[in-house]
Design an enzyme around this catalytic site. Structure first.
Site, PDB file in Angstrom:
ATOM      1  NE  ARG A  11      55.020  72.025  33.927  1.00 55.58           N
ATOM      2  CZ  ARG A  11      56.257  72.032  34.402  1.00 55.58           C
ATOM      3  NH1 ARG A  11      56.792  70.907  34.851  1.00 55.58           N
ATOM      4  NH2 ARG A  11      56.956  73.147  34.441  1.00 55.58           N
ATOM      5  CB  SER A  96      59.554  71.155  32.244  1.00 58.65           C
ATOM      6  OG  SER A  96      60.855  71.150  32.776  1.00 58.65           O
ATOM      7  CG  HIS A  97      60.736  67.476  34.894  1.00 56.94           C
ATOM      8  ND1 HIS A  97      60.557  68.792  35.269  1.00 56.94           N
ATOM      9  CD2 HIS A  97      60.072  66.729  35.813  1.00 56.94           C
ATOM     10  CE1 HIS A  97      59.838  68.828  36.379  1.00 56.94           C
ATOM     11  NE2 HIS A  97      59.517  67.596  36.725  1.00 56.94           N
ATOM     12  CE  LYS A 106      58.658  75.970  31.886  1.00 59.62           C
ATOM     13  NZ  LYS A 106      60.079  75.564  31.975  1.00 59.62           N
ATOM     14  CG  ASP A 236      64.852  70.192  31.804  1.00 64.66           C
ATOM     15  OD1 ASP A 236      65.398  70.785  30.845  1.00 64.66           O
ATOM     16  OD2 ASP A 236      63.881  70.670  32.423  1.00 64.66           O
ATOM     17  CG  ASP A 238      61.774  72.815  29.155  1.00 62.57           C
ATOM     18  OD1 ASP A 238      62.587  72.343  29.981  1.00 62.57           O
ATOM     19  OD2 ASP A 238      61.022  73.767  29.429  1.00 62.57           O
ATOM     20  CG  ASP A 240      63.861  74.851  31.635  1.00 62.49           C
ATOM     21  OD1 ASP A 240      64.069  73.653  31.921  1.00 62.49           O
ATOM     22  OD2 ASP A 240      62.848  75.472  32.016  1.00 62.49           O
ATOM     23  NE  ARG A 241      64.568  71.127  35.675  1.00 62.61           N
ATOM     24  CZ  ARG A 241      64.654  69.887  36.165  1.00 62.61           C
ATOM     25  NH1 ARG A 241      65.580  69.568  37.045  1.00 62.61           N
ATOM     26  NH2 ARG A 241      63.820  68.955  35.744  1.00 62.61           N
ATOM     27  CG  HIS A 323      65.651  76.123  36.571  1.00 64.34           C
ATOM     28  ND1 HIS A 323      65.008  76.277  35.369  1.00 64.34           N
ATOM     29  CD2 HIS A 323      64.898  75.240  37.272  1.00 64.34           C
ATOM     30  CE1 HIS A 323      63.910  75.533  35.333  1.00 64.34           C
ATOM     31  NE2 HIS A 323      63.823  74.887  36.480  1.00 64.34           N
TER      32      HIS A 323
END
Length: 444
Positions: A11, A96-97, A106, A236, A238, A240-241, A323
């Site tokens: 990232r 992600s965020h 990932k 979030d 993407d 995933d949270r 998560h």
């Protein structure tokens, strides 16, 4: 290059740190490291994602591996594809965020087994840095596959709401969670769904898509109270949270959600193993065991948790960061499944979320405290010596436990910070021990 190869993923800022050349090399290195013949690739909708996707796929196919193009997907959808499709690995282009200038990747084997620190990411980094790729005779081919419809149908099927009617407010924060909204829209018989910031725009014009930052939940909290809703839900970037707000507009701590979901899961799975983040309140372990489960503490980070879930055959795991990992998604995250399970719990108990959360609030907690230090290792060594009479665990950083309080200290992987969590039996003891511990850290 060291800065973009992190503990759990790749990232950085585009194009200065993350760029097409890097993604091309990572594509080739991934195939060499995994010996993959066929991989799935999905991506978020950041402005840099199309060109990064193109370069990544060129690298993968130049190395002789076929690609299944999943299109615009959430990260949990990519994990789902890694188990449902006949592939040797799956990659998700996401940051992600993080804010709009970031992007990342990932990486996973088949069945969402992650590639991270200690599980192959450094080997991929070494291959990228050496840049000594041998091109095979046959180039891979690219085909398309729509995983979204199957994913949405699969997780919608877990809803068990009876005749209950629930009003829910959802804030995807203009992020990829918008693509998962059909799961809740499919339940319109039971759910009165109100959405805010539901236009996909990964410049994130309204607020950062990061529910662990409580200020990002302000609009959600106001909307829940204004609409007299039963629950607020925040994804979030993407998806995933996920974070939750109760009917009073109060934020429900994410480890409390771990306890509540564990209780729901164990109703039909007595004796199952459930993992919990070592920063979680003691009540999580207690509730898992009271509900007939086997509770096991885990270190922080998706790469570590997923690997351990496979090893322990665990059904579920929860992290303080929001998560939530499920065997139903090949031990990977599915924020939408966490939402469904919580809605099921509200429907079955007929209790408001604030009352359910109150049942978990058994201790006084500090929340995560970040402290800037010049030497993280030296600071941790001093803390260990100061509290040498406590029970020490070095599963992840240090955690020192006493009969009536405990604390954990972890060094950030990417920043010069110590991350500190403290819990005590009373507010008074928490205040005393927090001041004492921070004085030691600040003394550095």
């Amino acid at each position: 290059m060291e800065s973009v190869f992190r503990a759990y993923d790749i990232r950085g800022k585009y194009p200065d740190e993350i760029n097409e050349d890097l993604f091309y090399k990572v594509g080739r290195a991934f195939v060499i490291h995994t010996n993959a013949k066929r991989v799935a690739v999905g991506r978020g909708e950041r402005t840099s994602s199309p060109q990064l996707f193109k370069s990544l796929v060129e690298g993968i196919t130049d190395q002789g591996c076929d690609v299944i193009d999943l299109g615009i997907t959430t990260t949990p959808m990519v994990y789902y594809a890694s188990g449902k499709l006949d592939v040797d690995g799956a990659l998700s282009i996401t940051a992600s965020h993080n804010t709009a200038e970031y992007n990342g990747l990932k990486l996973n084997h088949r069945n969402a087994i992650p590639i991270g620190e200690g599980s192959g990411l450094r080997k991929i980094q070494k291959l990228v840095e050496e840049n000594n790729f041998q091109t095979p005779e046959k180039k891979g081919v690219v085909t398309q596959h729509n995983i979204k419809d199957d994913y949405i149908k699969h997780f919608s099927s877990f809803a068990d709401l009876g005749d209950t009617h629930i009003k829910a407010v959802v804030d995807p924060a203009n992020g990829m969670g918008i693509i998962e909204l059909p799961i809740l829209q499919n339940l319109s018989k039971n759910i009165d769904l109100i959405t805010i910031y539901d236009k996909l725009d990964m410049s994130f014009p309204n607020h950062e898509a990061n529910p662990i930052k409580t200020e990002t939940l302000d609009e959600l909290r106001r909307t829940v109270m204004k609409e007299n809703a039963d629950v607020g839900i925040a994804f979030d970037g993407d998806a995933d949270r996920v974070g939750f707000v109760d009917e009073k507009g109060d934020i429900v701590p994410m480890d409390y959600i771990t306890a509540l979901l564990a209780k729901e899961i164990l109703k039909n799975n007595e004796g199952a193993t459930i993992l919990y983040d070592l920063r979680s309140t003691n009540a999580v372990k207690e509730i898992i065991e009271e509900s007939g489960g086997i509770a096991k503490e885990s270190r922080v980070g998706h790469a570590f948790i997923k690997r351990r879930m496979h090893e322990e055959n665990a059904l579920f795991a929860g992290e303080l960061s929001g998560h939530y990992y499920f065997k139903e998604n090949f031990t990977a995250e599915s924020a939408s499944y966490a939402v469904i399970l919580l809605l099921n719990l509200l429907a079955k108990t007929k209790k408001p979320l604030s009352e359910l959360a109150k049942e978990v609030k058994r201790y006084a907690q500090s929340g995560e405290i970040n402290r800037l230090v010049s030497d993280k290792k030296e600071s941790i060594d001093i803390i260990k010596k100061t509290y040498k009479d406590g029970a020490l665990s070095e599963l992840d950083g240090i955690k020192i436990t006493y009969p009536d309080w405990w604390f954990s200290v972890r060094a950030s992987n990417t920043e010069p910070y110590l991350r500190i969590n403290i819990e005590a039996n009373t507010k008074e003891l928490l205040s005393l021990k927090q001041a004492e511990l921070l004085h030691i850290v600040q003394g550095e």
